[in-house]
Design an enzyme around this catalytic site. Structure first.
Site, mmCIF file in Angstrom:
data_model
loop_
_atom_site.group_PDB
_atom_site.id
_atom_site.type_symbol
_atom_site.label_atom_id
_atom_site.label_comp_id
_atom_site.label_asym_id
_atom_site.label_seq_id
_atom_site.Cartn_x
_atom_site.Cartn_y
_atom_site.Cartn_z
ATOM 1 N N ASN A 277 0.797 -1.218 0.000
ATOM 2 C CA ASN A 277 0.000 0.000 0.000
ATOM 3 C C ASN A 277 0.835 1.277 0.000
ATOM 4 O O ASN A 277 0.331 2.352 -0.318
ATOM 5 C CB ASN A 277 -0.946 0.017 1.208
ATOM 6 C CG ASN A 277 -0.201 -0.139 2.521
ATOM 7 O OD1 ASN A 277 0.447 -1.159 2.751
ATOM 8 N ND2 ASN A 277 -0.288 0.851 3.388
ATOM 9 N N GLY B 1 -13.468 -2.677 -0.514
ATOM 10 C CA GLY B 1 -14.242 -2.029 -1.567
ATOM 11 C C GLY B 1 -13.810 -0.615 -1.895
ATOM 12 O O GLY B 1 -13.845 -0.199 -3.056
ATOM 13 N N HIS B 2 -13.377 0.140 -0.880
ATOM 14 C CA HIS B 2 -13.188 1.579 -1.113
ATOM 15 C C HIS B 2 -11.895 1.924 -1.829
ATOM 16 O O HIS B 2 -11.586 3.103 -2.033
ATOM 17 C CB HIS B 2 -13.307 2.353 0.203
ATOM 18 C CG HIS B 2 -12.168 2.161 1.159
ATOM 19 N ND1 HIS B 2 -11.203 3.115 1.349
ATOM 20 C CD2 HIS B 2 -11.853 1.138 1.983
ATOM 21 C CE1 HIS B 2 -10.336 2.690 2.252
ATOM 22 N NE2 HIS B 2 -10.714 1.493 2.651
ATOM 23 N N THR C 295 -26.667 -8.166 10.636
ATOM 24 C CA THR C 295 -27.501 -7.820 9.490
ATOM 25 C C THR C 295 -26.618 -7.401 8.313
ATOM 26 O O THR C 295 -25.735 -6.553 8.455
ATOM 27 C CB THR C 295 -28.451 -6.661 9.843
ATOM 28 O OG1 THR C 295 -29.278 -7.061 10.936
ATOM 29 C CG2 THR C 295 -29.322 -6.290 8.650
ATOM 30 N N CYS D 225 -3.897 4.552 7.890
ATOM 31 C CA CYS D 225 -4.130 4.022 9.231
ATOM 32 C C CYS D 225 -3.016 4.397 10.196
ATOM 33 O O CYS D 225 -3.187 4.313 11.405
ATOM 34 C CB CYS D 225 -4.264 2.501 9.184
ATOM 35 S SG CYS D 225 -5.603 1.936 8.127
#
Length: 387
Positions: free
Chosen positions: A156, A204-205, A245, A330
């Site tokens: 990264n 995903g992002h 959920t 991060c």
């Protein structure tokens, strides 16, 4: 009049949600807003069907079965499920040896630190200045009690691509499981992920999907599945490994983003390379060190250290013009030398001042590269004169 935003050169941290994805996400938020776990009405049925279609599509992209993919909140959670979820099996079988690298994301390093506190032995490989590990280095560290090898797909910070397909082929004939953090590689180098990798973490992002959604691929070896123990309990969703959920809008958004990226990848790749070529050419007017072997990099991440220049000071100098970072979003707030560049055994003068430039072509179309480089060169000269 609103102030013009700086050009965005931090796409390795996150990307803009593709407007086509946002449209789909909004639909499943305000129109088809049913719970995929509701089995007594059409709202729930439509939601469940949308989730299954997303699962089918994403699994197919990486050459897996739909039953081998679970949805998570992102690569960090996927990493934790994969790494910590194997602990009980490793303890039971007395296989407590793990191989990883010194340049992994903190979302891998910190779970492994936890496992080390439980008695696991974690072996850290160093790639050297190239930033690229060798298959031989992994092979040399393998032991009979090696439970797991965990390596990232694309670094990264440097964009260096690791030889995960070759490692996967070698490990497939052993009892050692292979985990790949594919946060930066999914969508861009999907073919690599079709290799026989046991566990793949997806975010995903990084490809235009919303934040807060990802996946974990858990491949079977024949009839045997990876023996993971859940980290949470309650509800039984996602093979009982990730209860709760299901966020249907985010899941559908992830699938839509992956579909778009897959379809437009060749164009994206070509435009990203073209921008990189212009950027690297212009940067030759400065005194710099490009970090990582450039023969094995993704086209949209460039890590540089400008000789004699403090990276944090340079970021402040450039903030009105471009948005850049020193490394992982991060950990960038800690202002410490990059553990990735240090793990590559680069000198502290380079490791402490690495600057990551990362882009999606459509978000840098208005950037004046020459103006940015002139600003860097002027700052570098000014810093040298003060020294």
């Amino acid at each position: 009049m609103p102030q013009q935003m700086a050009a965005y050169l931090d796409s390795a941290a996150t990307t803009r949600v593709d407007p086509r994805v946002a449209e789909v996400v909004l639909h499943w938020m305000v129109e088809d807003f049913g719970n995929a776990g509701s089995r007594t009405h059409e709202w729930g049925t439509r939601a469940k069907r949308a989730v299954q279609q997303a699962r089918d599509q994403l699994a197919t992209q990486v050459g897996a079965s739909p039953s081998e993919l679970i949805f998570t909140s992102g690569a960090t959670e996927s990493n934790n499920i994969a790494l910590l979820g194997l602990a009980a099996y490793g303890e039971k079988e007395d296989r407590r040896h793990i191989i990883t690298s010194a340049i992994e994301h903190k979302a891998v390093l910190e779970p492994l630190e936890h496992l080390a506190s439980r008695g696991f032995e974690v072996d850290f490989l160093s790639p050297g200045p190239s930033g690229r590990l060798s298959v031989e280095a992994v092979r040399e560290r393998l032991r009979d009690d090696t439970l797991l090898v965990s390596l990232m797909h694309v670094n990264n910070e440097t964009g260096v691509i690791q030889p995960i397909a070759e490692v996967a082929d070698h490990l497939r004939d052993t009892s050692t499981y292979f985990h790949v953090d594919a946060a930066q590689g999914f969508g861009k180098l999907t073919e690599d992920l079709r290799s026989p990798i046991d566990l793949i973490s997806i975010s995903g992002h990084k490809i235009g999907a919303p934040k807060g959604v990802g996946a974990l691929v858990i491949r079977r070896r024949g009839r045997n599945t990876v023996p993971l123990t859940p980290l949470m309990y309650g509800g039984g969703q996602e093979r009982k490994l990730r209860p709760g959920t299901l966020p249907v809008p985010l899941i559908v958004g992830l699938a839509k983003a992956a579909e778009i990226f897959e379809r437009e990848r060749d164009q994206w790749w070509g435009e990203a390379i073209a921008f990189r070529s212009r950027l690297v050419g212009a940067l030759q007017k400065t005194d710099l060190h490009i970090n990582g072997e450039q023969e094995h990099v993704v086209p949209h991440i460039l890590n540089v250290s400008f000789n004699g220049v403090d990276a944090e000071a340079l970021i402040v100098q450039l903030k009105e013009l471009v948005a850049v970072s020193t490394g992982s979003a991060c950990t960038s707030a800690s202002y410490t030398p990059s553990h990735v560049l240090r793990g590559m055994q680069l000198p502290d003068s380079i490791a402490a001042n690495g600057l990551r430039l990362s882009w999606f072509p459509d978000q840098v179309a208005d950037l004046d590269i020459d103006e940015m480089v002139a600003e860097i060169a002027e700052f570098q000269v000014g810093t040298a004169s003060l020294g």
